[in-house]
Enzyme design. Sequence first.
Site, PDB file in Angstrom:
ATOM      1  N   TYR A  51      20.054  23.363  -9.222  1.00 52.77           N
ATOM      2  CA  TYR A  51      20.143  24.744  -9.708  1.00 52.77           C
ATOM      3  C   TYR A  51      21.489  25.360  -9.349  1.00 52.77           C
ATOM      4  O   TYR A  51      21.947  25.281  -8.214  1.00 52.77           O
ATOM      5  CB  TYR A  51      19.015  25.600  -9.112  1.00 52.77           C
ATOM      6  CG  TYR A  51      19.183  27.084  -9.401  1.00 52.77           C
ATOM      7  CD1 TYR A  51      18.895  27.587 -10.665  1.00 52.77           C
ATOM      8  CD2 TYR A  51      19.666  27.950  -8.425  1.00 52.77           C
ATOM      9  CE1 TYR A  51      19.072  28.936 -10.955  1.00 52.77           C
ATOM     10  CE2 TYR A  51      19.837  29.302  -8.695  1.00 52.77           C
ATOM     11  CZ  TYR A  51      19.544  29.788  -9.958  1.00 52.77           C
ATOM     12  OH  TYR A  51      19.740  31.113 -10.230  1.00 52.77           O
ATOM     13  N   HIS A  81      29.090  39.117 -14.073  1.00 52.26           N
ATOM     14  CA  HIS A  81      28.330  40.025 -13.217  1.00 52.26           C
ATOM     15  C   HIS A  81      29.191  41.102 -12.558  1.00 52.26           C
ATOM     16  O   HIS A  81      28.668  41.961 -11.840  1.00 52.26           O
ATOM     17  CB  HIS A  81      27.573  39.225 -12.149  1.00 52.26           C
ATOM     18  CG  HIS A  81      26.357  38.536 -12.677  1.00 52.26           C
ATOM     19  ND1 HIS A  81      26.439  37.511 -13.594  1.00 52.26           N
ATOM     20  CD2 HIS A  81      25.029  38.722 -12.445  1.00 52.26           C
ATOM     21  CE1 HIS A  81      25.219  37.091 -13.897  1.00 52.26           C
ATOM     22  NE2 HIS A  81      24.346  37.812 -13.212  1.00 52.26           N
ATOM     23  N   ASN A 193      25.279  35.483  -4.229  1.00 53.73           N
ATOM     24  CA  ASN A 193      23.850  35.315  -4.009  1.00 53.73           C
ATOM     25  C   ASN A 193      23.471  35.597  -2.558  1.00 53.73           C
ATOM     26  O   ASN A 193      23.043  34.707  -1.824  1.00 53.73           O
ATOM     27  CB  ASN A 193      23.467  33.877  -4.391  1.00 53.73           C
ATOM     28  CG  ASN A 193      22.048  33.763  -4.930  1.00 53.73           C
ATOM     29  OD1 ASN A 193      21.521  32.681  -5.049  1.00 53.73           O
ATOM     30  ND2 ASN A 193      21.437  34.872  -5.292  1.00 53.73           N
ATOM     31  N   ARG A 293      11.839  73.184  22.542  1.00 57.79           N
ATOM     32  CA  ARG A 293      10.980  72.614  23.573  1.00 57.79           C
ATOM     33  C   ARG A 293      10.560  71.174  23.283  1.00 57.79           C
ATOM     34  O   ARG A 293      10.240  70.419  24.200  1.00 57.79           O
ATOM     35  CB  ARG A 293       9.736  73.501  23.721  1.00 57.79           C
ATOM     36  CG  ARG A 293       8.694  72.979  24.684  1.00 57.79           C
ATOM     37  CD  ARG A 293       7.668  74.020  25.107  1.00 57.79           C
ATOM     38  NE  ARG A 293       7.198  74.873  24.062  1.00 57.79           N
ATOM     39  CZ  ARG A 293       5.950  74.860  23.549  1.00 57.79           C
ATOM     40  NH1 ARG A 293       5.077  73.985  23.981  1.00 57.79           N
ATOM     41  NH2 ARG A 293       5.594  75.716  22.617  1.00 57.79           N
TER      42      ARG A 293
END
Length: 514
Positions: A51, A81, A193, A293
């Site tokens: 892949y 991208h 990635n 407080r």
Amino acid sequence: MIQIGQSALSLNDVAEIVFNKQQIAADSAALAKVDVNFNFLKQFSSNKLIYGINTGFGPMAQYKVSEDNILQLQYNLIRSHASGSSNLMAPHLVKALMIARLNSFMQAYSGVHTDVIELLVALINNDIAPCIFEHGGVGASGDLVQLAHLGLVLIGEGEVIFEGEVHPTMDIFSRLNIKPLNIHIREGLAIINGTSAMTGIGLVNIIRARKLLSWSVMLSAMINEVVQAFDDHYSFELNVVKHHKGQNKIAGMMREVLKDSKMIRDRSEHLYNPDNLDQEVFEDKVQEYYSLRCVTQVLGPIYDTINYAQDVLENELNSVNDNPVIDHENQNIFHGGNFHGDYVSLEMDKLKTAITKLSMLSERQLNYLLNSKLNQKFPPFVNLGVLGFNFGMQGMQFTATSTVAENQTLSFPMYVHSIPNNNDNQDIVSMGTNAALITKKVIDNSFEVLSIQLMTILQAIDYLGCQEKLSSASHEVYAAVRQIFPKFVEDLPKYKDAKKVKEYLENTGLVIPF
């Protein structure tokens, strides 16, 4: 010089590199492992379907890429991208992003060539910030769009910020004799990635949140001083019976600030006096308002939230967040989802919620000082001029109130705001970079609110003329800030003063240990 890959990086390491320009180097032993890992991938991927090496990406992984095109495939991935929009990320955030990406590569599970390591080190050491846009990442399959803009610069394209100005990448590379990256096997996918954008931004958020909390403790102590509050609410004895680390740490910080104050009162001296029993209505308020407080109970969880977020982000910084993971030791490649940013996204959502609460505490403390009916000590809006004719801090309160309101809206979580995309391949995503960027905005806003609070406290101190009664820590802050924000009586625009005070809070070292 900090050796990247020698041991786990810490938040302090990142702060030194990002804010103090500490130089870095790639540890030689770790670099040797990166080389071994690359050579394993080169051998292992031969004659196999892997892949992202000889397939398409994401939902197009079913398409085989020919041997002739496998290197061009990586360039295509980066260029396609690099599609971000909106504002450019600030250079210091980009530097943190690059540190995170570099450190992930140095774990030697990414299959990258050592050229990538050397190039990232050069960019970091020379303060070259790739132009990376805020919008684009969904926080799954990594911060694809933001990291693609990093990749674009690494291959010599796109633009960089250098010495405060935007330049074409190759102009700066040529000037500094930096060689752009040539893809070897899978550097395109390895670069984009990962979770490095959200991690880098998140680490800077934590650094700034720590400083912001330190200032919130300081200002909470100072307001207790100027109204002459009682000391038992931050005492060791009261807080130690509540078994939360953060609460007890905040109480200790307040005690340290106020240890030599001449204004804080001892309850036993003022309210336990038998003479007070003759009064039907007590002149002194027996207990302060909650914003004074309950500081330890409000800021304590914020302290704990920051610390836990730091642990998670440091783990992410030192993790492998690629897909697939190239494992040369086990002689295999493992596919999964280490690029998923849920850990960072959830911590950023928790952090921004905590910081929003911090800004709400500041706004309530500010309101107490400005409302004469509540404090019964100061003129309305701590106006040192003529009531009705001058306005004191009245105008600035609007800014503080509206800014806190924005924080409250921004606190809606991104972690549960998943939108499927990528042909439904990414059917559940983290939105981690969005979460980190929105958290940055909440922190920015909170520094603005605390600046207005500090300005008001200084005006209150001058109204009382109590400078010499302040604790030494409070007096140090008073004296330093009065150098950039003088006492005022007549009405003048205050926006430039507020900006100066905000920059002081952001740039001054922690006034008390975190």
